[in-house]
Write an enzyme that holds these catalytic residues in place. Structure first.
Site, short mmCIF file in Angstrom:
data_model
loop_
_atom_site.label_atom_id
_atom_site.label_comp_id
_atom_site.label_asym_id
_atom_site.label_seq_id
_atom_site.Cartn_x
_atom_site.Cartn_y
_atom_site.Cartn_z
N ASP A 85 -59.65 -50.68 87.09
CA ASP A 85 -58.09 -50.66 85.87
C ASP A 85 -58.99 -51.34 85.04
OD1 ASP A 85 -55.30 -51.93 87.19
OD2 ASP A 85 -56.18 -52.46 84.71
N LYS A 138 -54.89 -36.55 71.18
CA LYS A 138 -53.98 -36.25 70.38
C LYS A 138 -52.25 -36.71 71.74
CE LYS A 138 -50.57 -32.98 70.14
NZ LYS A 138 -49.99 -32.45 71.00
N HIS A 168 -56.54 -29.65 69.59
CA HIS A 168 -57.08 -28.63 69.81
C HIS A 168 -56.83 -27.19 68.60
CE1 HIS A 168 -53.13 -27.78 72.12
NE2 HIS A 168 -54.21 -27.06 72.14
N LYS A 172 -59.39 -23.39 67.74
CA LYS A 172 -58.93 -21.71 68.06
C LYS A 172 -59.70 -21.21 67.44
CE LYS A 172 -53.75 -22.94 70.71
NZ LYS A 172 -54.07 -21.77 71.36
N GLU A 206 -42.63 -20.28 71.66
CA GLU A 206 -42.65 -21.02 73.22
C GLU A 206 -42.20 -20.70 73.77
OE1 GLU A 206 -46.70 -24.70 72.91
OE2 GLU A 206 -44.94 -25.30 73.03
N ASP A 225 -44.94 -33.91 68.65
CA ASP A 225 -45.69 -32.69 69.03
C ASP A 225 -46.26 -31.71 69.07
OD1 ASP A 225 -47.12 -32.69 71.92
OD2 ASP A 225 -45.29 -30.44 72.13
N HIS A 230 -50.33 -29.62 64.68
CA HIS A 230 -50.95 -28.19 64.48
C HIS A 230 -50.94 -27.86 63.82
CE1 HIS A 230 -51.76 -29.49 69.05
NE2 HIS A 230 -50.98 -29.38 69.88
N LYS A 316 -39.34 -25.43 71.50
CA LYS A 316 -39.00 -24.71 73.63
C LYS A 316 -38.76 -23.83 73.97
CE LYS A 316 -43.00 -27.83 74.44
NZ LYS A 316 -44.63 -27.29 74.69
C1 BG6 Z 1 -49.96 -29.37 72.73
C2 BG6 Z 1 -48.08 -29.96 73.51
O1 BG6 Z 1 -50.99 -29.40 72.46
O2 BG6 Z 1 -49.89 -27.79 72.57
C3 BG6 Z 1 -47.91 -28.60 73.72
O3 BG6 Z 1 -48.43 -31.08 73.35
C4 BG6 Z 1 -48.28 -27.40 73.29
O4 BG6 Z 1 -46.31 -28.52 74.22
C5 BG6 Z 1 -48.94 -27.29 73.17
O5 BG6 Z 1 -47.28 -26.40 74.56
C6 BG6 Z 1 -49.70 -25.26 72.78
O6 BG6 Z 1 -50.54 -25.09 72.80
P1 BG6 Z 1 -51.59 -23.97 72.92
O7 BG6 Z 1 -53.12 -24.09 72.66
O8 BG6 Z 1 -51.20 -24.51 74.67
O9 BG6 Z 1 -51.07 -23.07 72.19
#
Ligand code: BG6
Length: 469
Positions: A85, A138, A168, A172, A206, A225, A230, A316
Site C-alpha cells: 500500500d 498526465k 507523450h 511523437k 478520434e 484530456d 497535447h 471522440k
Molecule cells: C491520451 C488521452 O493522453 O492521448 C486519450 O488520454 C487519447 O484519450 C490519446 O486517445 C491519444 O494519443 P495517441 O498517441 O493514442 O494518439
C-alpha cells in the site's frame, strides 16, 4: 548541465492499464535498442508476486506489438516487484532495499495524482528521493489551482530539473519535426506570421469512443484530456520563435512565451459536445455533462501572431482518427490577373497517423479552362522499428533530457488559459457518432473559410506528388 543516467527505474502502478498498454512494450523496445540495462522495480497494491507481474508483462507484450524472445528474457531478468500500500511506510522501505546500491533512481508515478503527495512523502522518508528524478503522468492537475498544488508537492522534494512531466504527444516524431521543418526551411519563415497567415486550425479527431475508460474520462473531458496538453504542445511548436540554443531550457522558454501571449479563452468562443451513447458507457454518470468534443477559438497576442485566429477542435467518435494542422494563407490581392474565386494557399501538417507536410497551390487547367487547387505532398508512414512515444519518453527521462517534458511554468500557463472555460458551465450539445461534432459548432466557432475536415488516409509513402486538394 548534464544529468546522471538513472541507475534504476521504479514504476508505481505496475499492475495498471497504462503499464499494460504502454510501459511494458516501451521497456521491451528500450532493451532491443540497447538503452535499458538497469533494474526495473514495479510497485503496486495487488496482492501479487513477481511471477504474476512477469506473467502480466508477458501478456502485455503479446497484445501490444509482439513478444521478442531475447528482449523478454533480458526484461524478465531486470524485473523486480514490491507489493504494498502507498500509505504503508513498509512499502517504501522495501523499495529502498530493492534499489540496493542505486544512487540515481527514476521514480515513475503511473498512478492517479491524488496519490502523489503520499508517495512523494514516503520516497523522501525512506531515503529513495535523494539523487533521484521523478516522472509523472498526465493529467497534471485538474485546473490551475490543483496543478499549482501538485507542483508544490513535487518541488518540496525534487528540484525542477529532476521533475519530468509527461505529455507523450511531445515525444511523437511528427510533433517535434514541425519545429525542425519550420526552422530549417528558409522559404516558410517569411510567410509564417500575421502578414501572410489568415487563420490556423488544429484538429485532433478520434474515430473511437472512450474505450472502457468511462470512469477516468468522465472526470476529465476532452479539454483536460487532450486540448490543455497535447494540442497546446502542437500549437506552441507552430507558433514559437526559434530558440537561441538547442538545449531543453531554451526550447521550453520559447514554448512558455507562446502560452504567455494567449489570453484566457472566453467561454463564448467554445462549443462543447457529447456523442450520443456516451451516457451508456460504463463508469459514466447517468446525467453527465462532460464533453467528448470541444471546438474553440483563441488568440496568440504576440508580435508574430496578433490578429490571427487559432481554431482548435478535438473529439471522440468523429469520422476519422487523425491530428492535423491547417494554416491558411491570405488571399492574393484582387487584380485583373486574379480569378474572383481564387482559392487560398495553405500549409497542412499531419501529425498522425502519418506524417505529412502539404502545401496547396492554385494551378491552371489545360487550355484556359480555369484553375484547380492541388497539393504538393510529402508524406511518410510510420516504419517498423521506429521509436514509439513511450519509449522516447522513458529513454529521455532516464537520460535526464527534459526537452520533451512540460516545465512547471508551462503547465500552469496552460491551465490559466483553459480555466475560465472549464469553470463556465456552458451547454454540452449532443452529436451523432462519426460526425464532426454538434451542429452548433459552425455558426459559432468557424474559421473564416470553414473547418477543413482531415481525410481518412494519405498517399502511400514519402515522396512529393501533386494531388487534388
Ligand atoms: C491520451 C488521452 O493522453 O492521448 C486519450 O488520454 C487519447 O484519450 C490519446 O486517445 C491519444 O494519443 P495517441 O498517441 O493514442 O494518439
Amino acid at each position: 548541465m548534464s544529468q546522471p543516467h538513472s541507475d534504476a527505474l521504479v514504476f508505481f502502478g505496475a499492475t495498471g492499464d497504462l503499464a499494460y498498454k504502454k510501459i511494458f512494450p516501451a521497456l521491451q523496445a528500450m532493451i532491443k535498442r540497447g538503452t535499458l540495462d538497469v533494474p526495473v522495480i514495479g510497485v503496486a497494491k495487488a496482492g501479487w508476486n513477481l511471477d504474476q507481474l512477469k506473467a502480466r508483462a508477458k501478456d502485455s507484450l503479446a497484445q501490444h506489438g509482439g513478444l521478442d524472445a531475447a528482449a523478454w528474457e533480458k526484461l524478465s531478468s531486470l524485473l523486480r516487484y514490491v507489493d504494498g500500500d502507498y500509505s504503508d511506510p513498509g512499502t517504501f522501505v522495501a523499495v529502498r532495499k530493492m534499489l540496493g546500491s542505486a544512487e540515481h533512481p527514476a521514480h515513475y508515478l503511473a498512478i492517479p495524482p491524488l496519490l502523489f503527495e503520499e508517495v512523494v512523502e514516503q520516497l523522501v522518508k525512506s531515503g529513495s528521493a535523494k539523487g533521484a528524478r521523478i516522472i509523472v503522468e498526465k493529467p497534471f492537475g485538474h485546473d490551475l489551482a490543483s496543478a499549482q498544488e501538485l507542483n508544490r508537492i513535487l518541488l518540496s522534494a525534487f528540484p525542477e530539473s529532476s521533475i519530468f512531466r509527461i505529455d507523450h504527444y511531445l515525444a511523437k516524431g511528427p510533433v517535434h519535426h514541425m519545429v525542425s521543418f519550420r526552422f530549417s526551411n528558409s522559404f516558410l519563415e517569411p510567410l509564417w506570421n500575421r502578414d501572410y497567415i489568415e487563420s490556423v486550425q488544429i484538429t485532433m479527431a478520434e474515430d473511437f469512443g472512450v474505450q472502457g475508460r468511462g470512469a477516468f474520462y468522465d472526470q476529465t473531458g476532452a479539454i483536460r484530456d487532450v486540448i490543455q496538453n497535447h494540442i497546446f504542445q502542437v500549437m506552441c511548436n507552430l507558433a514559437m520563435e526559434c530558440p537561441a540554443r538547442r538545449d531543453s531550457e531554451s526550447m521550453r522558454d520559447e514554448k512558455v512565451k507562446v502560452l504567455k501571449a494567449i489570453p484566457p479563452i472566453d467561454p463564448k468562443n467554445v462549443i462543447r459536445g457529447q456523442f450520443i451513447g456516451y451516457l451508456d458507457e460504463k463508469g459514466v454518470a447517468p446525467n453527465s455533462k462532460v464533453e467528448t468534443f470541444a471546438a474553440l477559438e483563441l488568440e496568440v497576442k504576440s508580435w508574430r501572431w496578433d490578429g490571427v485566429p487559432f481554431y482548435i477542435r478535438a473529439g471522440k467518435n468523429l469520422p476519422v482518427t487523425c491530428t492535423e494542422v491547417m494554416a491558411r494563407l491570405r488571399k492574393p490581392p484582387n487584380t485583373n490577373m486574379t480569378e474572383p474565386d481564387a482559392t487560398q494557399n495553405y500549409v497542412r501538417f499531419r501529425i498522425s497517423p502519418e506524417m505529412t507536410i502539404a502545401m496547396a497551390v492554385s494551378v491552371a487547367l489545360p487550355e484556359g479552362t480555369g484553375r484547380e487547387e492541388v497539393e504538393l505532398v510529402a508524406c511518410r508512414h510510420p516504419q517498423p522499428g521506429e521509436m514509439e512515444a513511450y519509449e522516447r519518453v522513458l529513454t529521455d527521462a532516464m537520460a535526464g533530457d527534459a526537452t520533451l517534458f512540460a516545465r512547471q511554468d508551462y503547465v500552469e500557463e496552460a491551465w490559466r488559459i483553459v480555466d475560465p472555460m472549464l469553470k463556465a458551465a456552458t451547454p454540452v450539445y449532443p452529436y451523432a457518432p462519426h460526425t464532426w461534432g454538434p451542429d452548433q459548432v459552425d455558426p459559432k466557432v468557424r474559421p473564416p473559410c470553414g473547418w477543413d475536415d482531415p481525410r481518412a488516409e494519405e498517399p502511400a509513402d514519402f515522396r512529393v506528388v501533386a494531388q487534388t486538394a
